[in-house]
Structures are given as structure tokens and as C-alpha cells.
Write a protein that holds these residues in place. Structure first.
Motif, mmCIF file in Angstrom:
data_model
loop_
_atom_site.group_PDB
_atom_site.id
_atom_site.type_symbol
_atom_site.label_atom_id
_atom_site.label_comp_id
_atom_site.label_asym_id
_atom_site.label_seq_id
_atom_site.Cartn_x
_atom_site.Cartn_y
_atom_site.Cartn_z
ATOM 1 N N LEU A 213 0.835 -1.206 0.000
ATOM 2 C CA LEU A 213 0.000 0.000 0.000
ATOM 3 C C LEU A 213 0.868 1.254 0.000
ATOM 4 O O LEU A 213 0.555 2.241 -0.675
ATOM 5 N N LEU A 214 1.977 1.233 0.738
ATOM 6 C CA LEU A 214 2.890 2.376 0.732
ATOM 7 C C LEU A 214 3.423 2.627 -0.675
ATOM 8 O O LEU A 214 3.561 3.780 -1.092
ATOM 9 N N SER A 215 3.690 1.570 -1.426
ATOM 10 C CA SER A 215 4.168 1.726 -2.799
ATOM 11 C C SER A 215 3.134 2.441 -3.654
ATOM 12 O O SER A 215 3.476 3.281 -4.496
ATOM 13 N N VAL A 216 1.863 2.119 -3.442
ATOM 14 C CA VAL A 216 0.785 2.790 -4.173
ATOM 15 C C VAL A 216 0.789 4.283 -3.866
ATOM 16 O O VAL A 216 0.739 5.132 -4.761
ATOM 17 N N LEU A 217 0.847 4.603 -2.589
ATOM 18 C CA LEU A 217 0.798 6.013 -2.191
ATOM 19 C C LEU A 217 2.022 6.776 -2.683
ATOM 20 O O LEU A 217 1.920 7.957 -3.056
ATOM 21 N N MET A 218 3.165 6.128 -2.706
ATOM 22 C CA MET A 218 4.382 6.791 -3.159
ATOM 23 C C MET A 218 4.321 7.122 -4.645
ATOM 24 O O MET A 218 4.830 8.160 -5.079
ATOM 25 N N GLU A 219 3.711 6.262 -5.447
ATOM 26 C CA GLU A 219 3.587 6.550 -6.879
ATOM 27 C C GLU A 219 2.830 7.863 -7.108
ATOM 28 O O GLU A 219 3.105 8.581 -8.072
ATOM 29 N N LEU A 220 1.901 8.153 -6.228
ATOM 30 C CA LEU A 220 1.143 9.406 -6.339
ATOM 31 C C LEU A 220 1.927 10.571 -5.741
ATOM 32 O O LEU A 220 2.043 11.640 -6.344
ATOM 33 N N ALA A 221 2.472 10.354 -4.542
ATOM 34 C CA ALA A 221 3.094 11.451 -3.804
ATOM 35 C C ALA A 221 4.310 12.028 -4.521
ATOM 36 O O ALA A 221 4.490 13.248 -4.574
#
Length: 318
Positions: A213-221
Motif C-alpha cells: 500500500l505504501l508503494s501505491v501512495l508513493m507513486e502518487l506522492a
């Protein structure tokens, strides 16, 4: 039918509900045909089958939260896309047949969510009345219209549609409550970007990866894509398996959001695109402008960086 304006609309019924009121705020729907559906699933399946061009269904309420059945239906079955959002102020009224006074009201028909949101008003003004649960705000108004109940808590459109008199308006305990609806169509080119858009996604994370899930958020951030909503729903496969629904600022045509989508495609088990569409603009906000992209993350910045990399690859160092 890409490029063809919708003329046949379906909405979560019955008549006289907030969904109908929200749909009728769209000029195209006011001119076209409007058919109520018995459920969110029925409304969306009408679009999938080609019996309707678009469906208006509820997404979330500022008091009750996300509408789980809509999220589940959007994540399953043949893909559909959101082409517009409608945010409607939820203004409940107490309505009754003409000539009825508050002192004559002993039964009040209401959808459970409506009576919950009006609990304080009922306690202060009708403490002895019996609240009867019904299936919808429209059904409440219909019951009051036939005399089955003395009054109804309903939407203003329900009161007028059943020729009821409004005894009290704006009776909700939270006067600023709103419901967000989505206009959903079959897949096609999204509406053109306006500069103030939202993109909705259903993201399935890789459950065997640490920090998925952190990887998902990082792609956006890292690309300056603002996440405005995240909601998890069980997939039904097994305990602990979830699909995450994301609303992001930006349009699929924007370079930074496009790169973020490519990144999500690489790191996620699956990504379902649910649409890019204009953000709802409230009346009186015409002078407000969307928040600009962070420094270095505008489409111009991406184009400049891409051109620079191309020059490096061809041997130019300036």
C-alpha cells in the motif's frame, strides 16, 4: 456511445428521492428521459446492457460515509466509467397533506438514514410521534400522500411531487450535510480536462509484497498527485483481501497523473480506471481556481525534462 451526449438516464429510485433531484440538476437529464431503478446494481446494469446511456448513483455522504454497494458494483462486472460528479446539499423537510398541523402528527414515515439525521429535530418538535422505517425518501412521501402516515421526512422534490405541504424545512441536525453522486456511462473517451478534475481508481494491491500500500501512495506522492479520498472494501476472496478506491486530483490526460497510473500498473496486482471528470463546482465559486501543480511537476516541466533527456540520448549536453 463515445462522443454522443446521453439522452436516456436511469437513477436510483423511486421518484421523489435526492437521486432524482441531483439528476435533474443536469440540463441534459432535464431534457432527456429519466427512469428510476430499484437498486444501484439495476441502474448500472441498465447502462451495461445499453438500455440507458448513463446512470446516476450515490457515491458517499458527508455523514454516513461511502456507499459500499456502489463501490462494489463499480469494481465488479463489465467496466463502467464516471463522467461527472454531482454534489447535492441534503435538505430534509417534514411534509404532510394540506391542512395538517404539527399537533395532528402521530406517525412519521422516514428512511432510517433520514430519521437518524433528523433525530434532534424530531426529539424537540415531535417527541411523541412514532417514526416508521420505509425503504426510501420517495416511499415516505408517497405514504404521507396516501394518508398511510401523518407526515414524512423527505426531499423537497418528494414533497412537491406528492402534493404535500412542507411543515418545516432544513430539519437535519447537520445543516451542511451533502451527498456525492456519480454519473456513470459505458467506457469511452473521458471528458476533456478542465484544469480542475478528479480521477477515480480501484486498486488491488499485491498482498504478498511488504509495503504494497505504501508503494501505491508513493507513486502518487512523488509526482505531486493529491489523494482526496481512499476507501477500502473487501474483495470477497478471503479475509484480509481488499480493493482500495482512490480519488486523485488531476486528469488521465495530465502527464504527471499519466506517469502515476503507469507506476501503479507496475506495482499493483490490478488497477481499474473508474474515470476522469470535472470536479463539482459550487454556486458562487466561479472565481476560485484549482491549486496549481507543485514546482517542477506541471505538464510544462515534464515536457521540458523529457526533451532534455532526449537531447542527452542523442549526444547533446546542453
Amino acid at each position: 456511445m463515445p462522443g454522443t451526449p446521453p439522452t436516456r438516464f436511469v437513477y436510483l429510485g423511486p421518484e421523489g428521492t435526492f437521486a432524482e433531484q441531483a439528476l435533474r440538476s443536469l440540463p441534459a437529464a432535464e431534457r432527456g428521459t429519466r427512469t428510476p431503478a430499484r437498486s444501484v446494481g439495476e441502474a448500472l446494469d441498465s447502462v451495461r446492457a445499453g438500455d440507458a446511456d448513463a446512470a446516476l448513483v450515490p457515491l458517499e455522504n458527508s455523514i454516513g460515509g461511502a456507499v459500499g454497494v456502489t463501490l462494489d458494483e463499480m469494481a465488479e462486472g463489465e467496466p463502467l466509467v464516471i463522467t461527472r460528479e454531482v454534489v447535492l446539499s441534503v435538505e430534509f423537510v417534514l411534509a404532510a397533506r394540506p391542512g395538517t398541523s404539527l399537533t395532528e402528527i402521530h406517525t412519521v414515515a422516514a428512511h432510517p438514514q433520514a430519521s437518524t439525521q433528523c433525530r434532534g429535530w424530531l426529539r424537540d418538535h415531535l417527541p411523541d410521534a412514532v417514526v416508521v422505517d420505509v425503504l426510501s425518501n420517495g416511499a415516505a412521501a408517497a405514504g404521507a400522500g396516501t394518508g398511510e402516515y401523518d407526515a414524512a421526512i423527505c426531499a423537497p422534490i418528494g414533497a412537491s411531487g406528492h402534493r404535500l405541504t412542507t411543515l418545516a424545512d432544513k430539519i437535519a441536525d447537520h445543516p451542511d450535510a451533502v451527498t456525492r453522486f456519480a454519473l456513470v456511462s459505458r467506457p469511452g473517451p473521458p471528458p476533456p480536462p478542465t484544469g480542475d478534475d478528479l480521477t477515480s481508481l480501484a486498486v488491488y494491491i499485491a498482498h504478498d509484497r511488504v509495503g504494497a500500500l505504501l508503494s501505491v501512495l508513493m507513486e502518487l506522492a512523488v509526482r505531486g498527485v493529491n489523494l482526496t479520498r481512499i476507501e477500502s472494501r473487501p474483495t470477497g476472496e478471503a479475509l484480509g483481501r481488499y480493493v482500495f478506491f482512490l480519488d486523485c486530483t488531476g486528469h488521465v490526460a495530465d502527464v504527471r497523473l499519466g506517469e502515476a497510473l503507469q507506476g501503479l500498473r507496475r506495482v499493483c496486482a490490478d488497477v481499474r480506471f473508474l474515470g476522469s471528470y470535472p470536479r463539482h463546482r459550487w454556486a458562487g465559486t466561479a472565481g476560485q481556481r484549482p491549486v496549481p501543480a507543485p514546482a517542477g511537476l506541471s505538464d510544462v516541466d515534464y515536457a521540458d525534462a523529457a526533451a532534455w533527456l532526449t537531447r542527452l540520448r542523442t549526444g547533446e549536453l546542453t
